[in-house]
Structures are given as structure tokens and as C-alpha cells.
Design a protein around this motif. Structure first.
Motif, PDB file in Angstrom:
ATOM      1  N   ILE A 131     -29.143  34.459 125.452  1.00 40.26           N
ATOM      2  CA  ILE A 131     -29.830  34.750 124.187  1.00 40.26           C
ATOM      3  C   ILE A 131     -30.319  36.197 124.220  1.00 40.26           C
ATOM      4  CG2 ILE A 131     -31.757  34.196 122.658  1.00 40.26           C
ATOM      5  CD1 ILE A 131     -31.690  31.362 123.833  1.00 40.26           C
ATOM      6  N   LEU A 132     -29.924  36.958 123.215  1.00 41.88           N
ATOM      7  CA  LEU A 132     -30.380  38.334 123.073  1.00 41.88           C
ATOM      8  C   LEU A 132     -31.495  38.344 122.042  1.00 41.88           C
ATOM      9  CD1 LEU A 132     -29.830  41.306 123.813  1.00 41.88           C
ATOM     10  CD2 LEU A 132     -28.346  41.389 121.809  1.00 41.88           C
ATOM     11  N   HIS A 133     -32.632  38.901 122.407  1.00 42.84           N
ATOM     12  CA  HIS A 133     -33.771  38.964 121.490  1.00 42.84           C
ATOM     13  C   HIS A 133     -33.857  40.353 120.875  1.00 42.84           C
ATOM     14  CE1 HIS A 133     -34.849  35.533 124.054  1.00 42.84           C
ATOM     15  NE2 HIS A 133     -35.374  35.074 122.935  1.00 42.84           N
ATOM     16  N   LYS A 134     -33.969  40.382 119.572  1.00 41.44           N
ATOM     17  CA  LYS A 134     -34.133  41.628 118.827  1.00 41.44           C
ATOM     18  C   LYS A 134     -35.521  41.612 118.203  1.00 41.44           C
ATOM     19  CE  LYS A 134     -29.774  43.282 118.749  1.00 41.44           C
ATOM     20  NZ  LYS A 134     -29.316  44.658 118.777  1.00 41.44           N
ATOM     21  N   LEU A 135     -36.181  42.740 118.242  1.00 42.85           N
ATOM     22  CA  LEU A 135     -37.513  42.872 117.658  1.00 42.85           C
ATOM     23  C   LEU A 135     -37.425  43.844 116.497  1.00 42.85           C
ATOM     24  CD1 LEU A 135     -40.643  42.531 117.750  1.00 42.85           C
ATOM     25  CD2 LEU A 135     -40.663  44.474 119.315  1.00 42.85           C
ATOM     26  N   TYR A 136     -37.929  43.426 115.356  1.00 42.04           N
ATOM     27  CA  TYR A 136     -37.955  44.276 114.169  1.00 42.04           C
ATOM     28  C   TYR A 136     -39.411  44.449 113.758  1.00 42.04           C
ATOM     29  CZ  TYR A 136     -33.032  43.060 114.002  1.00 42.04           C
ATOM     30  OH  TYR A 136     -31.715  42.881 114.326  1.00 42.04           O
TER      31      TYR A 136
ATOM     32  N   THR B 237     -46.194  44.268 110.598  1.00 39.83           N
ATOM     33  CA  THR B 237     -45.582  42.962 110.811  1.00 39.83           C
ATOM     34  C   THR B 237     -44.365  43.104 111.720  1.00 39.83           C
ATOM     35  OG1 THR B 237     -46.258  42.356 108.577  1.00 39.83           O
ATOM     36  CG2 THR B 237     -44.629  40.946 109.642  1.00 39.83           C
ATOM     37  N   HIS B 238     -44.206  42.146 112.630  1.00 40.20           N
ATOM     38  CA  HIS B 238     -43.024  42.174 113.493  1.00 40.20           C
ATOM     39  C   HIS B 238     -42.306  40.826 113.431  1.00 40.20           C
ATOM     40  CE1 HIS B 238     -45.906  40.257 116.231  1.00 40.20           C
ATOM     41  NE2 HIS B 238     -44.852  39.745 116.842  1.00 40.20           N
ATOM     42  N   PHE B 239     -41.014  40.889 113.684  1.00 44.60           N
ATOM     43  CA  PHE B 239     -40.161  39.712 113.677  1.00 44.60           C
ATOM     44  C   PHE B 239     -39.338  39.725 114.953  1.00 44.60           C
ATOM     45  CE2 PHE B 239     -40.796  41.317 109.436  1.00 44.60           C
ATOM     46  CZ  PHE B 239     -41.187  40.204 108.709  1.00 44.60           C
ATOM     47  N   VAL B 240     -39.198  38.564 115.588  1.00 45.11           N
ATOM     48  CA  VAL B 240     -38.346  38.439 116.763  1.00 45.11           C
ATOM     49  C   VAL B 240     -37.207  37.504 116.381  1.00 45.11           C
ATOM     50  CG1 VAL B 240     -38.174  37.694 119.159  1.00 45.11           C
ATOM     51  CG2 VAL B 240     -40.268  38.782 118.340  1.00 45.11           C
ATOM     52  N   TYR B 241     -36.006  37.971 116.632  1.00 49.76           N
ATOM     53  CA  TYR B 241     -34.812  37.217 116.269  1.00 49.76           C
ATOM     54  C   TYR B 241     -33.966  37.038 117.521  1.00 49.76           C
ATOM     55  CZ  TYR B 241     -30.172  36.425 114.270  1.00 49.76           C
ATOM     56  OH  TYR B 241     -28.934  35.926 113.985  1.00 49.76           O
ATOM     57  N   GLY B 242     -33.596  35.804 117.827  1.00 50.22           N
ATOM     58  CA  GLY B 242     -32.722  35.531 118.967  1.00 50.22           C
ATOM     59  C   GLY B 242     -31.327  35.204 118.481  1.00 50.22           C
TER      60      GLY B 242
END
Length: 136
Positions: free
Chosen positions: A106-111, A116-121
Motif C-alpha cells: 500500500i502506497l500512502h499519499k498525503l495531500y 486540511t490534509h487527506f491521506v489516500y492509500g
């Protein structure tokens, strides 16, 4: 038109080495041992010995992921896994080389947008057994 990333930020996001330096600074501030930013180096010189020298100086270890530095959109996301020295002669230069870190597929991306922040796997490469990889 709404601009999410000012132009200087956009340039940084497309500069793999620059983005890595920012990520390492953030990880150092967080002091979380579970967050890893692998070592990376930009390779453009041909020759296995030159490549080995640059990899060692940057602390990039086998296996590593070689990401194309092509400006063409389709080639920009092309990656190659290099498990040892024998794979160095086949690299498509220029490229950035990044030590491979097992990450459970799983690669986690942080925006971040404002405060506000979002973490997307998203799915990624599977884990590899690292024992026995001597870089040959």
C-alpha cells in the motif's frame, strides 16, 4: 479559475529530488519511526561503475526503484525494479533511483489543502524478501 498549487509548489512536486528533501525534513520533525522516506539519487551518467558510485554516495541500496525522468507524460510514471549490479547496465537514463522499502503493498499519499490534509492509500508493489539480496 481556482489554483490549488501555486506555480513554485507545482514545480517542487514535479522535482522528485526536491520533493524528497521536503518529505525528509517533515519526517525528521515528526520523529515517527514508522514513516520512511527512502534515499534517492538522480542518475544520468552511463557506465556501471559511475552508477555504483552515485548510488553509494546517496545511500541508495538494492533493490531500488528506477523512475524515468522523461518529460513525456506516459513515460514519466514508468518504473523499473533493480535487484543487483547486473541490472545497472539496462537502466533507461536519466532516471531517479530510490531504495525500495517494503510497505505491505500500500502506497500512502498525503495531500494538503490549506489547513486540511487527506491521506489516500492505493495498491502498490508487494513486499520482497530482503534477505539474500547482496546487490550482485
Amino acid at each position: 479559475m481556482v489554483v490549488m498549487n501555486p506555480l513554485p509548489s507545482w514545480r517542487l512536486l514535479h522535482d522528485r529530488l526536491g520533493a524528497q528533501k521536503v518529505a525528509k525534513k517533515i519526517v525528521n520533525l515528526l520523529k515517527d519511526p514508522d514513516i520512511i522516506v527512502p534515499n534517492r539519487v538522480y542518475l544520468e551518467s552511463t557506465g556501471v561503475e559511475n552508477t555504483v558510485k552515485y548510488l553509494e554516495e546517496a545511500g541508495v541500496t538494492f533493490p531500488f526503484v528506477c523512475k524515468s525522468s522523461s518529460k513525456m507524460h506516459l513515460e514519466h510514471h514508468r518504473m523499473t525494479l533493480v535487484f543487483g549490479r547486473r541490472g545497472l547496465k539496462d537502466l533507461d537514463l536519466p532516471c531517479s533511483a530510490e531504495s525500495y522499502a517494503n510497505h505491505s503493498g500500500i502506497l500512502h499519499k498525503l495531500y494538503v489543502i490549506g489547513e486540511t490534509h487527506f491521506v489516500y492509500g492505493r495498491p502498490s508493489l508487494r513486499n520482497f524478501a530482503m534477505s539474500g539480496l547482496l546487490g550482485d
